[in-house]
Write an enzyme that holds these catalytic residues in place. Sequence first.
Site, short mmCIF file in Angstrom:
data_model
loop_
_atom_site.label_atom_id
_atom_site.label_comp_id
_atom_site.label_asym_id
_atom_site.label_seq_id
_atom_site.Cartn_x
_atom_site.Cartn_y
_atom_site.Cartn_z
N PRO A 116 -4.61 9.20 -1.39
CA PRO A 116 -5.50 10.18 -3.26
C PRO A 116 -4.77 11.09 -3.69
CG PRO A 116 -6.84 9.37 -1.58
CD PRO A 116 -5.82 9.11 -0.50
N ALA A 125 0.95 -0.68 0.07
CA ALA A 125 0.03 0.26 -0.68
C ALA A 125 1.00 1.64 0.24
CB ALA A 125 -0.65 0.20 1.41
N THR A 133 -3.52 -3.18 -4.69
CA THR A 133 -3.86 -4.71 -5.18
C THR A 133 -3.96 -6.06 -4.10
OG1 THR A 133 -3.15 -4.08 -7.50
CG2 THR A 133 -2.99 -6.28 -7.42
N GLY A 156 0.10 9.54 -5.96
CA GLY A 156 0.24 8.54 -7.37
C GLY A 156 1.84 8.31 -7.20
N GLY A 209 -12.55 -6.67 -36.06
CA GLY A 209 -14.13 -5.48 -36.13
C GLY A 209 -14.96 -6.68 -35.18
N GLU A 213 2.33 0.24 -10.65
CA GLU A 213 4.52 -0.45 -11.03
C GLU A 213 4.63 1.10 -12.18
OE1 GLU A 213 4.50 -2.10 -8.14
OE2 GLU A 213 5.98 -3.02 -9.66
N GLY A 214 4.90 2.26 -11.32
CA GLY A 214 4.96 3.13 -12.43
C GLY A 214 4.52 3.36 -14.18
N THR A 215 3.59 4.52 -14.05
CA THR A 215 2.85 4.25 -15.10
C THR A 215 4.42 5.04 -16.85
OG1 THR A 215 3.62 7.53 -15.28
CG2 THR A 215 1.52 6.18 -14.48
#
Lengths: 365, 420
Positions: B143, B139, B175, B146, B373, B397-399
């Site tokens: 909020p 954790a 998670t 990030g 399609g 895990e890091g953008t």
Amino acid sequence: MISFTPTEEQQQLIDTIRRFAANDVQPIAHEADENQRVPANIITTGWEIGLVPTAIPEELGGLGELSAVTGVLAAEELAYGDLSAALQIMAPALFAYPIILFGTAEQRENLLPMFLEERPAHATGALLEPGVFFDPTDLNVTATVEGDRVKLNGTKAYVPLAATADWVLVYTRNAETNKIEAYVIQTDVRGVEIGGREHLMGIRALPTHQVNFNNAEVDLPCRLGGAVGMDFDVILNRSRVALAAMAVGVARASFEYARDYAKGRVQFGVPIAQKQAIAFMLAEMAIEVDAARLMVWEAAWKLDQGEDATKESYLAKEYADKAVMQVTDSGVQTLGGYGFIREYPAERWLRNGRGFTTFDGLAMV
Amino acid sequence: MAINFEVPDNVQQQMAMVQMVAEHVMRPISRDIDENEHARPWPFIEQMWPFMRDMQKRNLEKLLSNGDSTPKREGPGVTNLRLMMMVEMLSWGDAGIYLCLPGGQLGGAAIEAVGTPEQKSRFLNRFAEGDKPSWGAMAMTEPGAGSDTSAIQATAVRDEATGEWILNGEKIFCTNGKLALDESDGLVVVWASIDKGAGRAGMRPFIVEAGTPGVKVTKVEIKHGIRASDTAAIVFDNARIPADNILGSPEVEQRNGGSSKGFKGAMATFDATRPLVAASALGIGRASLEFLKDKLAENGVEIPYGRSYHKLTAIQRDVIDMEMNLRAAYLLTLRAISMLDHKEQNSLEASMAKAKAGKVVTQIGQRTVELLGPAGYSREHLAEKWMRDSKINDIYEGTGQINTLIVARRILGYSSSELR
């Protein structure tokens, strides 16, 4: 066992060529491009590294080491120095390597000893053809077999060092079977005409020519591999990884220069490398250089395992072709206006980089 | 050493078994679990628990016997390679369900990386024994914090009388938080500040066990993809944590000259976990691409490797582009993983792999839906699910941007203050 570490011998070779590329080749690359000529001592020194002689079989006096992995490691470093010089130094391989791989005993004995001499042999290869599209599996130069003679007809393009070559390995389509074959031919044979020097966007220091075959005749035993022939896929794949490795070398040169430039160029009071817009572009360049290199290594490793590496070689080439464009374009972009000035190397790398999608068969490991 | 891409036989054999699980346990429940968010994939969990338990047991024994001494075995191991291959294969089965794999997960990884031998034994045993599975979680996100972990507001204050840490704050996007705290005797590694004035140097991870009073899972997110995985919000309200549940030193180093070792140490966990996120992305990408190629083949479109580029159709070009990019991402990941097995520093390579894989696989998922399609967009097939599942790999895990930033700093030799 997975490993990304070259052998000690390979690392020594890399170090040797890297020193040569950085200390001797890069400093002359601009002048070579402008004068459309690589200085003779660069070619001699490059040849003396001994890549081609090493590959000649032991029984003929070489070391019998024709490793695709070693080849791509060397090709990247050579092209890191300068692409024209790299292609010129390695041009004799276009003739020698297919003969090592697929030549008959007679072809090997007769044709390979010349590559053990002190100076590069005057031998080259001809695959590309002029025009809009080119497909190596659907050639326009034809070979028509008549008894024990073969007539060659059609035009090759981008043949490196053709004007000074005594020998050419020319790839043809059999007029009867449509099979791709290769023939060893001497340039003084009647019906072989070497055209004037081609004027290209990049690799300007490398002399290339069109070669026209007008009912040029050779003996049937001049066919590469004789009656058995050759595995053309292997030749194409070994060419693909060689060129892809050179694309990585060009891209890396462009990336490193842009990285160092961005750290020194101050705008808005800070080096532009401290701006995310530039830093991210450089990060992407670094990732693409590494990704392309790993693709090349895997394909080369698979070739050395003797397995069919068509998919890996093809994807490595496609990947490196795109990566070198993206990276060399970003290299120019990082330098801004200076990127557009010929005195700086970035635009030369972009011009050279653009060629890779066209350069089928121009290098070999 | 020599350059070599051969996956050892024993790892390949193990992957054949993992593939069976992916194909016969995960795929059949994949759609159902996606449609019923927050349902648990019990058949998978029960199947995998004994396997994971034994694997974690062996791993723990190795960790505890070696301690800090050098490994007994000669040469590099294949622990991380095996893990990468397993994660790739399970994610090929179902990436959301894969995340429910019982074990220490990110929480366990942090304890493995920086815990004392006593902590490893005390906290990791639960993942290596017993009949019931348990989970670990990490954790970190809040909020207001990030990508910028230095903005973490959660606090841990020492109760001088008892030596306990009193934890307060709110964590989100955790998670497996609910699996760890409410549905097993698991644990969560929680990041909190022990000295707000010290910035990053004051951050510490704390091990919070299930059943700790004052710890409450307040929400489970409803998501775009990986819906089988629980993403929890957790509130800490004067939760009392035993004194020796802190990872790293309880003292804050001097800012000047002192390195924020606790923070950096635990951040090093990412060097091991980022390639695994990349591996998960690769599995989803392979699933998409295989499905796409099968459907194209059924409709007479083959991919002709070796054909001149100008003779390819637009669809063939697209597929080749996807395939080579997936391979490039795979090889970058393999390199980062191999470096771990060789005990080499791999922060740069891990971020390269993660940034590339996250981007590439997101694109593959989206293009697969496009190219197929009506069949691609239909929930009758899994292509649209894989597209939704793939996106998270460019975020957690890091953008992609954070990993690109890390790559940039590393190649430029800049600190985080020189390149913000």
